[in-house]
Design an enzyme around this catalytic site. Structure first.
Site, PDB file in Angstrom:
ATOM      1  N   ARG A  51       0.800  -1.231   0.000  1.00  0.00           N
ATOM      2  CA  ARG A  51       0.000   0.000   0.000  1.00  0.00           C
ATOM      3  C   ARG A  51       0.832   1.281   0.000  1.00  0.00           C
ATOM      4  NH1 ARG A  51      -2.721  -3.913   1.800  1.00  0.00           N
ATOM      5  NH2 ARG A  51      -0.710  -4.401   2.681  1.00  0.00           N
ATOM      6  N   THR A  52       1.797   1.347   0.911  1.00  0.00           N
ATOM      7  CA  THR A  52       2.488   2.629   1.098  1.00  0.00           C
ATOM      8  C   THR A  52       3.268   3.000  -0.156  1.00  0.00           C
ATOM      9  OG1 THR A  52       2.658   2.041   3.424  1.00  0.00           O
ATOM     10  CG2 THR A  52       3.971   3.908   2.691  1.00  0.00           C
ATOM     11  N   LYS A  80      25.853  -4.591  -1.174  1.00  0.00           N
ATOM     12  CA  LYS A  80      27.324  -4.705  -1.246  1.00  0.00           C
ATOM     13  C   LYS A  80      27.979  -4.025  -0.050  1.00  0.00           C
ATOM     14  CE  LYS A  80      26.918  -3.803  -6.184  1.00  0.00           C
ATOM     15  NZ  LYS A  80      27.167  -2.701  -7.133  1.00  0.00           N
ATOM     16  N   ARG A 101      11.191   3.893   3.395  1.00  0.00           N
ATOM     17  CA  ARG A 101      10.808   2.947   4.454  1.00  0.00           C
ATOM     18  C   ARG A 101      12.058   2.191   4.862  1.00  0.00           C
ATOM     19  NH1 ARG A 101       5.754  -1.114   4.534  1.00  0.00           N
ATOM     20  NH2 ARG A 101       4.813   0.871   5.152  1.00  0.00           N
ATOM     21  N   HIS A 129       4.866   5.787  11.592  1.00  0.00           N
ATOM     22  CA  HIS A 129       4.382   5.646  10.211  1.00  0.00           C
ATOM     23  C   HIS A 129       3.470   6.849   9.961  1.00  0.00           C
ATOM     24  CE1 HIS A 129       3.284   4.018   6.455  1.00  0.00           C
ATOM     25  NE2 HIS A 129       2.950   2.779   6.799  1.00  0.00           N
TER      26      HIS A 129
HETATM   27  N1   CP Z   1      -0.229   0.006   5.850  1.00  0.00           N
HETATM   28  C1   CP Z   1       0.973  -0.302   5.302  1.00  0.00           C
HETATM   29  O1   CP Z   1       2.016   0.266   5.667  1.00  0.00           O
HETATM   30  O2   CP Z   1       0.909  -1.269   4.362  1.00  0.00           O
HETATM   31  P1   CP Z   1       2.168  -1.752   3.498  1.00  0.00           P
HETATM   32  O3   CP Z   1       3.133  -2.422   4.454  1.00  0.00           O
HETATM   33  O4   CP Z   1       1.613  -2.702   2.478  1.00  0.00           O
HETATM   34  O5   CP Z   1       2.798  -0.544   2.893  1.00  0.00           O
END
Ligand code: CP
Length: 303
Positions: A51-52, A80, A101, A129
């Site tokens: 999603r993100t 590496k 991320r 998040h």
């Molecule tokens: N909600 C969320 O962070 O989903 P993903 O891990 O799929 O990005």
């Protein structure tokens, strides 16, 4: 002008959150806006995501920008031995914005300190998040018609759940009441409870996932027990299916109750809940595109 990053929800005032809600609403009504013409956004995903990453990339595309990046760190020079600092410095040569991320708590903050390019935190370890929080708050606002004075019940992995940690801080501006339902092993860390006490925000912790609490709630925020955060998989096996929401448990819930989940789900929401009009998690994920359009524009100073 000092560059602006988006690494923690704690950096956002109530006014900023409300401004982001209005921008998110604007993009829901007008998704295709060529506001990023000529801009390149890098998506660096050192941890898996559906999603993100895809909603950030959709947001950039809808805004007319271009995306570079990676979703599999094994294909990059990190494999590496290149450090995070060097990776960020390199990508800063190519992109106007970095969306990142990472599996380490604090990685986004660290990245923001080694570059002049704005960083958006797309999740750092068990810490924060914040872009999920903007879409969560928007989902709460859309379904409840308000943000003030709501009872929010959070269920599952409250220890490692970064979406939980960010949402607690994000909603704290709006006089909420929280119920935290978690097994002993996954209770909300003390640091967040102390923070709630300091801010005089009422909360109650429970181990039992009872209908009595569901029936008092406006928002039921379900979370997955995150296998990837456990060092001892025997511990994970003990708690992985500790709470499962079933449709029958919602019979006496409030008419305005909505069920949210940052997703992915594993077993914590039965499929029979999906057709209940109170299930909102798939719509919630769609709101992620609009919220992320709003965040990107805000960070880049585009009105
Ligand atoms: N909600 C969320 O962070 O989903 P993903 O891990 O799929 O990005």
């Amino acid at each position: 002008m000092k560059k602006k990053s988006f690494v923690s929800i704690a950096d956002l005032s109530k006014e900023t959150i409300i401004r982001l809600m209005k921008k998110t609403e604007f993009f829901e009504e007008n998704p295709n806006q060529k506001l990023l013409d000529g801009k390149i956004c890098a998506t660096l995903f050192f941890e898996p995501s559906t999603r993100t990453r895809l909603s950030f990339e959709t947001a950039v595309n809808r805004l007319g920008g271009k995306v570079i990046g990676f979703s599999d760190v094994a294909t990059t020079s990190s494999s590496k031995g290149e450090t995070l600092k060097d990776t960020i410095k390199m990508v800063s040569n190519y992109a106007d914005l970095i969306i990142m991320r990472h599996y380490l708590d604090g990685a986004a903050c660290y990245a923001s300190e080694v570059t002049d390019v704005p960083i958006i935190n797309a999740g750092d370890g068990a810490n924060q998040h914040p872009s999920q929080t903007v879409l969560d708050i928007y989902s709460i606002y859309k379904t409840q018609g308000r943000l003030e004075n709501l009872t929010i019940t959070m269920v599952g992995d409250l220890k490692y759940g970064r979406t939980v940690h960010s949402l607690i801080e994000g909603m704290s501006h709006f006089n909420p009441r929280f119920y935290f339902i978690a097994p002993e092993e996954l209770k909300l860390p003390d640091i967040y409870k102390q923070w709630l006490e300091e801010h005089k925000i009422p909360f109650e912790e429970c181990i039992e996932f009872s209908e009595e609490i569901i029936n008092q709630s406006d928002i039921l925020y379900m979370t997955r027990v995150q296998r990837e955060r456990f060092t001892d998989l025997i511990e994970y096996e003990k708690v992985k299916n500790v709470y499962i929401l079933k449709n029958s448990m919602l019979e006496k819930s409030k008419p305005n109750l909505r069920i949210l989940h940052p997703l992915p789900r594993v077993n914590e929401i039965d499929n029979d809940v999906d057709d209940n009009p109170k299930a909102y998690y798939f719509d919630q994920a769609r709101n992620g595109v609009y919220a992320r359009q709003a965040i990107i524009c805000d960070v880049l100073g585009i009105n």
